[in-house]
Design a protein around this motif. Sequence first.
Motif, PDB file in Angstrom:
ATOM      1  N   ASN A   1       0.848  -1.199   0.000  1.00 25.20           N
ATOM      2  CA  ASN A   1       0.000   0.000   0.000  1.00 25.20           C
ATOM      3  C   ASN A   1       0.877   1.240   0.000  1.00 25.20           C
TER       4      ASN A   1
ATOM      5  N   SER B   1      -5.893  -5.345  -3.582  1.00 22.13           N
ATOM      6  CA  SER B   1      -6.913  -5.306  -2.542  1.00 22.13           C
ATOM      7  C   SER B   1      -7.631  -6.634  -2.406  1.00 22.13           C
ATOM      8  N   GLY B   2      -8.024  -6.909  -1.178  1.00 21.05           N
ATOM      9  CA  GLY B   2      -8.819  -8.110  -0.942  1.00 21.05           C
ATOM     10  C   GLY B   2      -8.486  -8.807   0.360  1.00 21.05           C
ATOM     11  N   GLY B   3      -7.559  -8.208   1.108  1.00 24.03           N
ATOM     12  CA  GLY B   3      -7.192  -8.816   2.384  1.00 24.03           C
ATOM     13  C   GLY B   3      -6.596 -10.202   2.169  1.00 24.03           C
TER      14      GLY B   3
ATOM     15  N   LYS C   1      -5.420   2.630  -5.731  1.00 25.03           N
ATOM     16  CA  LYS C   1      -5.580   1.827  -4.511  1.00 25.03           C
ATOM     17  C   LYS C   1      -5.845   2.734  -3.306  1.00 25.03           C
TER      18      LYS C   1
ATOM     19  N   HIS D   1      -9.362   3.742  -3.526  1.00 29.99           N
ATOM     20  CA  HIS D   1     -10.148   2.558  -3.135  1.00 29.99           C
ATOM     21  C   HIS D   1     -10.259   2.518  -1.615  1.00 29.99           C
ATOM     22  N   ASN D   2      -9.135   2.709  -0.940  1.00 21.72           N
ATOM     23  CA  ASN D   2      -9.155   2.652   0.522  1.00 21.72           C
ATOM     24  C   ASN D   2      -9.933   3.814   1.126  1.00 21.72           C
TER      25      ASN D   2
ATOM     26  N   GLU E   1     -13.350   2.854   0.813  1.00 27.03           N
ATOM     27  CA  GLU E   1     -13.539   1.783   1.817  1.00 27.03           C
ATOM     28  C   GLU E   1     -13.809   2.398   3.200  1.00 27.03           C
ATOM     29  N   TYR E   2     -13.036   3.421   3.555  1.00 30.34           N
ATOM     30  CA  TYR E   2     -13.239   4.113   4.835  1.00 30.34           C
ATOM     31  C   TYR E   2     -14.657   4.702   4.886  1.00 30.34           C
TER      32      TYR E   2
ATOM     33  N   GLN F   1      -5.892   3.303  11.986  1.00 31.24           N
ATOM     34  CA  GLN F   1      -5.772   3.578  10.560  1.00 31.24           C
ATOM     35  C   GLN F   1      -4.297   3.573  10.185  1.00 31.24           C
ATOM     36  N   LYS F   2      -4.029   2.923   9.069  1.00 34.04           N
ATOM     37  CA  LYS F   2      -2.623   2.819   8.670  1.00 34.04           C
ATOM     38  C   LYS F   2      -2.200   3.952   7.743  1.00 34.04           C
ATOM     39  N   GLY F   3      -3.138   4.699   7.221  1.00 31.69           N
ATOM     40  CA  GLY F   3      -2.722   5.886   6.458  1.00 31.69           C
ATOM     41  C   GLY F   3      -3.353   6.094   5.097  1.00 31.69           C
TER      42      GLY F   3
ATOM     43  N   ARG G   1     -12.562   8.274  12.491  1.00 34.79           N
ATOM     44  CA  ARG G   1     -11.607   7.348  13.122  1.00 34.79           C
ATOM     45  C   ARG G   1     -10.757   8.090  14.143  1.00 34.79           C
TER      46      ARG G   1
ATOM     47  N   ILE H   1     -12.016  -5.150  -1.233  1.00 38.54           N
ATOM     48  CA  ILE H   1     -12.840  -4.978  -0.033  1.00 38.54           C
ATOM     49  C   ILE H   1     -14.162  -4.266  -0.350  1.00 38.54           C
TER      50      ILE H   1
HETATM   51  C1  6PG Z   1      -7.602  -3.908   1.031  1.00 40.94           C
HETATM   52  C2  6PG Z   1      -7.542  -3.144   2.327  1.00 40.94           C
HETATM   53  C3  6PG Z   1      -6.188  -3.296   2.951  1.00 40.94           C
HETATM   54  C4  6PG Z   1      -6.130  -2.736   4.367  1.00 40.94           C
HETATM   55  C5  6PG Z   1      -5.791  -1.268   4.364  1.00 40.94           C
HETATM   56  C6  6PG Z   1      -6.623  -0.364   5.198  1.00 40.94           C
HETATM   57  O1  6PG Z   1      -7.972  -3.264   0.066  1.00 40.94           O
HETATM   58  O2  6PG Z   1      -7.323  -5.095   1.020  1.00 40.94           O
HETATM   59  O3  6PG Z   1      -7.806  -1.803   2.093  1.00 40.94           O
HETATM   60  O4  6PG Z   1      -5.257  -2.747   2.101  1.00 40.94           O
HETATM   61  O5  6PG Z   1      -7.220  -3.070   5.085  1.00 40.94           O
HETATM   62  O6  6PG Z   1      -4.459  -1.239   4.780  1.00 40.94           O
HETATM   63  O7  6PG Z   1      -6.162  -0.409   6.483  1.00 40.94           O
HETATM   64  P1  6PG Z   1      -6.428   0.631   7.627  1.00 40.94           P
HETATM   65  O8  6PG Z   1      -7.870   0.563   7.955  1.00 40.94           O
HETATM   66  O9  6PG Z   1      -5.562   0.087   8.717  1.00 40.94           O
HETATM   67  O10 6PG Z   1      -5.968   1.986   7.204  1.00 40.94           O
END
Ligand code: 6PG
Length: 471
Positions: A103, A129-131, A183, A186-187, A190-191, A260-262, A288, A367
Amino acid sequence: QQADIGLIGLGVMGANLALNIAENGYRVAVFNRTVAKIHEFYEEAGSLKNQIIPCETLEDLAKNIRAPRPIILMVKAGEAVDEQIAALKPFLAKEDIIIDAGNANFHDTVRRLAELGPNDPTFVGMGVSGGEEGARHGPSIMVGGTPESYARIEPVLTAISAKYEGESCSALLGPDGAGHFVKTIHNGIEYADMQMIAEVYGVLRDGLGLTPEAIGRIFETWNAGPLNSYLIEITAKVLLATDKKTGKPAVDVILDSAGQKGTGRWAAIEAQMLGIPATGIEAAVAARSISSLVTERSEASKAYGDLATARLLDGGQAFINALEEGLLAGKIAAYAQGFDVMAGASKEHGWNIPLATTARIWRAGCIIRSQFLDQIAAAFEGSEGKNLLLAPAFVERMKTGSQSLRKVVAEAALAGLPTPALAAALGYFDSFRQARGTANLIQAQRDFFGAHGFKRIGEEGDFHGPWTEAN
Ligand code: 6PG
């Protein structure tokens, strides 16, 4: 027999990606900084062992891959990537490709590419993405690089990627930082998605007084409708899970403080830098941050008493339906923003990110995967770059959906329940559809205190107002 591809970094994502590659019939050479992990991984690979070549050094790794070598890096984003590239370079040739699948911040990807010398290998920034599950059985893959380098890694990426009705969820989205940028967005989306779901959970829990199980059942029902998506599906599962230690609903024993990782924050920052509104993402990032103020929130809840549960909401089916439709409307607005940020960045950096393709490769594996993205892809087909809220199919949906969103946000506000992301989505929608907004007043204020000037309606040129301090 040499490997087709290499992979460095056998953490959860890297290990699963390596197994996915092996399972798809490619031979993969693997390396990890902690050597013990390499053997552990190999021993646990079972029947896939004969597709895996464990390597204890980078030199060994390079030797074991057929040239020209593609090597995937799945290490922690940041300095570790720079260190890995530096350590690896001496063993690689100009024709080889280093693929950063972490990421990464796209600015780093652009810098790393710029730092490569004329005889260094090529560098590709790839969002995955997809964990854990996605990495193992099919992620969504967002590639930034040259068409030549993508052509070389395309067969393996297509093989390991998720499939939506048979279509691969891997694509080249533009040069250099485009893949990692997509990506990041995307995140961010996702948030926003997660936060809006959490807000609806809050209304159901605190406004309607429902149990996690009851809420879980509602989400289960919604997952069979237009909200159908991975995040709604797992939300239902989470709400229905029981804590083994206490026998209580699992969600009830979890601290309400999210990390949160950023990447979500980067999405908001990039939107701000581009001057493109992404209020749903911003609200989700801020939520968050507020969630982490555990001590202050506890103190404030005492200072303000039970204001937060001033009244219970009407829990009839009509309101539950409004929550479903309102959530969908909020989601549409947040996605419209996310795609707008990509369109803006694409223009700014000359990336040419294909928005319809982006929506298509998000339909499975990642995700935020959902059928909803299929409708977004269809909307962008032929009208790339136009805000999603202007796509005819979405105009119709928002006409009714926004009314539900309005009801939810209004009722929640009157009950003292926070819905920052849903409210931000509504605020965005209402501002966006206003032909005459209120920035005329902002311009007047700016002119008053700073002589910034303003434009008059229907006239060319810059004007100043008649203001004086004495007025
Ligand atoms: C994904 C996720 C994955 C991870 C992120 C978000 O698409 O598979 O987004 O990359 O969950 O790092 O993480 P945080 O919520 O810790 O920011």
